[in-house]
Design a protein around this motif. Structure first.
Motif, short mmCIF file in Angstrom:
data_model
loop_
_atom_site.label_atom_id
_atom_site.label_comp_id
_atom_site.label_asym_id
_atom_site.label_seq_id
_atom_site.Cartn_x
_atom_site.Cartn_y
_atom_site.Cartn_z
N VAL A 39 29.47 15.83 -5.75
CA VAL A 39 30.20 16.91 -5.08
C VAL A 39 30.75 16.44 -3.74
CG1 VAL A 39 28.87 18.72 -6.22
CG2 VAL A 39 28.09 17.77 -4.04
N PRO A 40 31.74 17.15 -3.17
CA PRO A 40 32.30 16.79 -1.87
C PRO A 40 31.22 16.76 -0.81
CG PRO A 40 33.69 18.41 -2.93
CD PRO A 40 32.46 18.28 -3.77
N GLY A 41 31.35 15.80 0.11
CA GLY A 41 30.40 15.71 1.22
C GLY A 41 29.11 15.02 0.85
N GLU A 42 29.10 14.30 -0.29
CA GLU A 42 27.89 13.53 -0.60
C GLU A 42 28.24 12.16 -1.15
OE1 GLU A 42 25.22 14.94 -3.60
OE2 GLU A 42 26.58 14.49 -5.24
N THR A 186 29.48 0.42 4.82
CA THR A 186 28.60 1.58 4.60
C THR A 186 28.82 2.64 5.69
OG1 THR A 186 26.82 0.40 5.69
CG2 THR A 186 26.81 0.40 3.29
N ASP A 187 29.07 2.17 6.91
CA ASP A 187 29.37 3.13 7.98
C ASP A 187 30.63 3.93 7.66
OD1 ASP A 187 27.17 2.48 9.39
OD2 ASP A 187 28.20 1.23 10.90
N TYR A 188 31.62 3.21 7.12
CA TYR A 188 32.87 3.91 6.81
C TYR A 188 32.65 4.93 5.69
CZ TYR A 188 37.81 4.81 6.26
OH TYR A 188 39.03 5.43 6.24
N LEU A 189 31.80 4.57 4.73
CA LEU A 189 31.51 5.52 3.66
C LEU A 189 30.85 6.79 4.22
CD1 LEU A 189 30.31 3.15 0.78
CD2 LEU A 189 32.38 4.55 0.83
N LYS A 190 29.95 6.59 5.22
CA LYS A 190 29.32 7.75 5.85
C LYS A 190 30.36 8.62 6.55
CE LYS A 190 24.81 5.66 6.58
NZ LYS A 190 24.13 4.78 7.54
N LEU A 191 31.32 7.94 7.17
CA LEU A 191 32.40 8.66 7.86
C LEU A 191 33.20 9.50 6.86
CD1 LEU A 191 33.49 8.32 10.88
CD2 LEU A 191 35.38 7.10 9.81
N LEU A 192 33.50 8.89 5.72
CA LEU A 192 34.25 9.60 4.68
C LEU A 192 33.46 10.82 4.19
CD1 LEU A 192 35.64 6.64 2.54
CD2 LEU A 192 36.95 8.17 4.00
N LYS A 193 32.16 10.62 4.08
CA LYS A 193 31.29 11.72 3.66
C LYS A 193 31.41 12.88 4.65
CE LYS A 193 26.64 11.96 4.30
NZ LYS A 193 25.24 11.57 4.07
N ILE A 200 31.31 8.17 -4.94
CA ILE A 200 30.35 7.65 -5.92
C ILE A 200 30.40 6.13 -5.86
CG2 ILE A 200 32.02 7.85 -7.83
CD1 ILE A 200 29.62 8.49 -9.66
N ILE A 201 29.24 5.52 -5.71
CA ILE A 201 29.21 4.06 -5.67
C ILE A 201 28.18 3.55 -6.68
CG2 ILE A 201 29.82 3.99 -3.21
CD1 ILE A 201 26.85 3.07 -2.75
N SER A 202 28.34 2.28 -7.05
CA SER A 202 27.31 1.67 -7.89
C SER A 202 26.68 0.56 -7.08
CB SER A 202 27.93 1.09 -9.15
OG SER A 202 28.53 -0.15 -8.85
N THR A 203 25.44 0.29 -7.36
CA THR A 203 24.76 -0.77 -6.62
C THR A 203 23.53 -1.21 -7.39
OG1 THR A 203 23.77 -1.38 -4.52
CG2 THR A 203 23.38 0.86 -5.26
N HIS A 204 23.08 -2.42 -7.11
CA HIS A 204 21.75 -2.77 -7.58
C HIS A 204 20.89 -3.21 -6.38
CE1 HIS A 204 24.31 -6.36 -8.73
NE2 HIS A 204 23.70 -6.72 -7.62
N CYS A 213 22.66 6.62 0.06
CA CYS A 213 23.01 7.63 -0.93
C CYS A 213 22.22 8.93 -0.75
CB CYS A 213 22.77 7.09 -2.33
SG CYS A 213 23.73 5.60 -2.64
N ASP A 214 22.95 10.04 -0.87
CA ASP A 214 22.28 11.33 -0.80
C ASP A 214 21.53 11.60 -2.09
OD1 ASP A 214 23.41 12.20 1.79
OD2 ASP A 214 25.29 11.96 0.68
N ARG A 215 22.19 11.24 -3.20
CA ARG A 215 21.50 11.38 -4.48
C ARG A 215 21.67 10.09 -5.25
NH1 ARG A 215 22.89 15.47 -8.23
NH2 ARG A 215 25.02 15.39 -7.42
#
Ligand SMILES: Nc1ncnc2c1ncn2[C@@H]1O[C@H](COP(=O)(O)OP(=O)(O)OP(=O)(O)O)[C@@H](O)[C@H]1O
Ligand SMILES: [Mg+2]
Lengths: 260, 406
Positions: A39-42, A186-193, A200-204, A213-215
């Motif tokens: 959802v938006p904001g996460e 990652t900081d920029y992703l938080k900013l976008l949030k 949505i990102i993928s990672t291992h 990640c929020d969820r």
């Protein structure tokens, strides 16, 4: 908003692929009945081992692949319906998709800006902002070919964000980056949030999933085996950190390789 | 044209024109190569022709009659002449002619002049001039023809004048007093005739070659490098991407073709008094020019679409090159077929065979005999095929199997 409903993706294997993967079946079910919602904001994180199907899921969301079964809606539009409309709203970053090595980051940025229908002024403004943020200014006129892996990754990142998309789909965005650059991503992703984008990102990388990640959705063998906030996952698996939780789930769910 | 298409065309052209190596390998090098090749070929033919003209033949004359030397001089027959006496041996000279070292042996009967002067009417002896030459040697037969037609002819003329007084009485009629004025031909058409053999073939294979080297890189290459998918992510229709690719390829192919054809022409022109004729003598009417250009344009688009179709299905550039080769051979065969059979007398149904028909059309155009039906049928079939193939390319661009091996 991204809604995935019972997504199943089956790859048909060529004879060569069958030999390579030592299988007699000519089908590979990469994603199996997977449902999730971002959802938006996460920031939603898909966590899974190699070959779990993360990239496949994200490619389906980005309209590059069509679901074999199930459906996906992005920003309220079904991916099979008006894929161009979806592509206007999304940014998709994955390491198999590359910028033309003969052009500079600046040229590529302008080119994709135009393909997104932006005018020159908007493109320039956006470029100033993003190139400054990611520290691309210093090499913006160099050919992509002459850049280091990290520099290329940064350029791809900036270019993928040219149109200020409301939905951001990043496949392993920090792979190959040093910690400084990884942190700026990652900081920029938080900013976008904070701006209310759907991410949505993928990672291992466990720590990335924990911190960013929020969820988190844990995907093993194409199936979503658990989903929730970090706390929920730890509670459900009765473990102390994500890595332990992951191994616990991996033991339970890994079909053939259960002996690890 | 859609904006997306325009932007892609611009990018594709920029990519080629900002890459010095690519320009060199796509345009300049092949152009220079072609030019040099044709110049060398031209020069070889040229040398052969002028060499024979320049050669001073070695001639032996036995029993040379009085007055022959003057006649030789007057006729302007140039040769190294050795005069033999009646007692000299000629067998060795004949051997030398066989070997190609000597070009001509002329043997006059002994007492040649006496026999002529003794002639008084019916039944009297007529002396003989015997020539020995080697028809398998270019120099030898040329020397013989030249000697018989100029020197001997002049010599006989003088003797005739002595015998009958007024030679004109014997002339009865002239044939072609000014030989140049008897050649009646439309130089443009003559040039067209000789060009029509080679040009359609050249145009076809050079166009296809251009489309091949450009298209494989622009499509399979981009697929391999992962840059094509970045374009697939942009919010434009796949059709626009395909159009952008095909149009930019068509522009580049046309450009390369122009360069190649100009190189061929320059190369051929180096051939002095060229056997190909003077290309500047070719004159097209505006209608013919439009016809030629439209045929070429549709042909380029078809070639580009065919190459794109093959290129998009290949996984690697090597694979693409392998797949495209049979197509190249088909194009070549169709073009070669027209080299040996004229187009004008072909039935209209032949103009429904794509690629072959474009060759026929260009042939007929060069000699000014293209009918509107032939033209229409050719353009129609080529355009239809180009459209179908480019639709297939779009279909491939829409297929995840083709684009992502999925
Ligand atoms: N084009 C394809 N054709 C056939 N099988 C494929 C194809 N792409 C992926 N697969 C298979 O589908 C499965 C999932 O692959 P995917 O790339 O989605 O995994 P992933 O989770 O992104 O892995 P990684 O962490 O290594 O990137 C794998 O078993 C892979 O072999
Ligand atoms: Mg992956």
């Amino acid at each position: 908003m991204i809604c995935i409903n019972n997504l199943t993706k089956v790859y048909k294997l060529t004879r060569k692929q069958m030999q390579e993967q030592k299988t007699k079946k000519n089908m590979k079910k990469a994603v199996d009945q997977l449902s999730l919602k971002a959802v938006p904001g996460e920031i939603y994180g898909l966590l899974g081992p190699n070959g779990a199907g993360k990239t496949t899921v994200l490619r389906c969301v980005a309209t590059l692949l069509k679901p074999t079964d199930g459906s996906i809606s992005v920003g309220g539009i079904d991916t099979l319906d008006k894929s161009e409309e979806i592509r206007k709203k999304i940014s998709f970053l994955t390491n198999e998709i590359k910028l033309d090595p003969q052009f500079s980051a600046k040229y590529m940025f302008n080119f994709f800006g135009r393909l997104h229908g932006l005018d020159e002024a908007a493109i320039n403004e956006r470029r100033e902002y993003l190139f400054n943020y990611f520290g691309i200014k210093g090499f913006e006129d160099k050919k992509i070919d002459e850049l280091s892996t990290g520099m290329k990754q940064k350029a791809s990142l900036a270019v993928s964000l040219v149109h200020d998309p409301e939905i951001v789909i990043f496949d392993e965005p920090t792979t190959g980056l040093d910690i400084v650059t990884a942190r700026s991503v990652t900081d920029y992703l938080k900013l976008l949030k904070e701006e209310g984008k759907t991410i949505i990102i993928s990672t291992h990388i466990m720590t990335e999933a924990e911190k960013l990640c929020d969820r988190i959705g844990i995907i093993i063998d194409g199936r979503l085996v658990m989903e929730g906030t970090l706390d929920e996952i730890l509670k459900d698996t009765n473990t102390a950190d994500l890595e332990d939780a992951f191994f616990e789930l991996y033991k339970q769910n890994s079909r053939e390789e259960a002996c690890i | 044209m859609k904006n997306g298409t325009k932007n892609i065309i611009k990018k594709e052209l920029t990519r080629v024109f900002t890459d010095k190596k690519l320009i060199l390998s796509l345009f300049i090098l092949p152009g220079v190569l072609i030019m040099v090749m044709y110049s060398i070929m031209g020069n070889l033919i040229d040398n052969m022709v002028s060499d024979i003209g320049d050669h001073v033949p070695n001639v032996y004359i036995q029993n040379s009659p009085e007055g022959l030397e003057d006649a030789i001089q007057a006729a302007g027959f140039k040769a190294n002449i050795n005069y033999l006496k009646a007692s000299d041996e000629t067998a060795s000279v004949q051997d030398s002619i066989k070997a190609g070292d000597t070009d001509l042996l002329v043997v006059f009967d002994e007492n040649f002049m006496d026999t002529i002067y003794a002639y008084s009417g019916n039944g009297d002896a007529i002396p003989e001039v015997k020539t020995f030459y080697n028809p398998s040697e270019e120099y030898s037969s040329t020397a013989r023809d030249s000697f018989v037609n100029s020197a001997l002819q002049a010599f006989r003329q003088t003797l005739l004048a002595e015998r009958v007084g007024n030679v004109e009485q014997l002339q009865i009629f002239y044939i072609d007093k000014v030989p140049e004025s008897s050649v009646v031909m439309d130089e443009g058409k003559a040039t067209g005739k000789s060009l029509s053999m080679l040009l359609p073939f050249l145009i076809n294979i050079l166009l296809f070659q251009g489309a091949m080297s450009l298209g494989v890189d622009a499509i399979t290459g981009e697929k391999e490098r992962g840059t094509l998918s970045s374009m697939l992510l942009s919010p434009i229709k796949r059709r626009e991407i395909v159009n952008g690719k095909l149009i930019s390829l068509a522009i580049l192919t046309s450009l390369s073709a122009v360069i190649y054809v100009v190189s061929v022409v320059i190369g051929i022109q180096n051939l002095q008094g060229g056997s190909m004729g003077d290309i500047s003598k070719l004159r097209f009417s505006p209608v013919e020019l439009v016809q030629l250009l439209t045929i070429l344009l549709v042909l380029v688009y078809l070639f580009v679409a065919v190459v794109a179709f093959v290129a998009v299905h290949a996984r690697t550039q090597k694979e693409a090159a392998t797949y495209v080769l049979p197509m190249y051979i088909v194009v070549m065969l169709a073009s070669i077929m027209t080299m040996f059979s004229g187009g004008a007398d072909k039935g209209i149904k032949y103009f429904a065979l794509p690629i072959y028909n474009s060759c026929l059309c260009i042939q007929n155009l060069l000699v000014g005999e293209l009918t509107i039906q032939q033209y229409g049928l050719t353009i129609g079939t080529l355009a239809l095929l180009a459209f179908l193939v480019s639709a297939l390319v779009t279909k491939a661009f829409n297929s995840e199997k083709v684009m992502f091996n999925a």
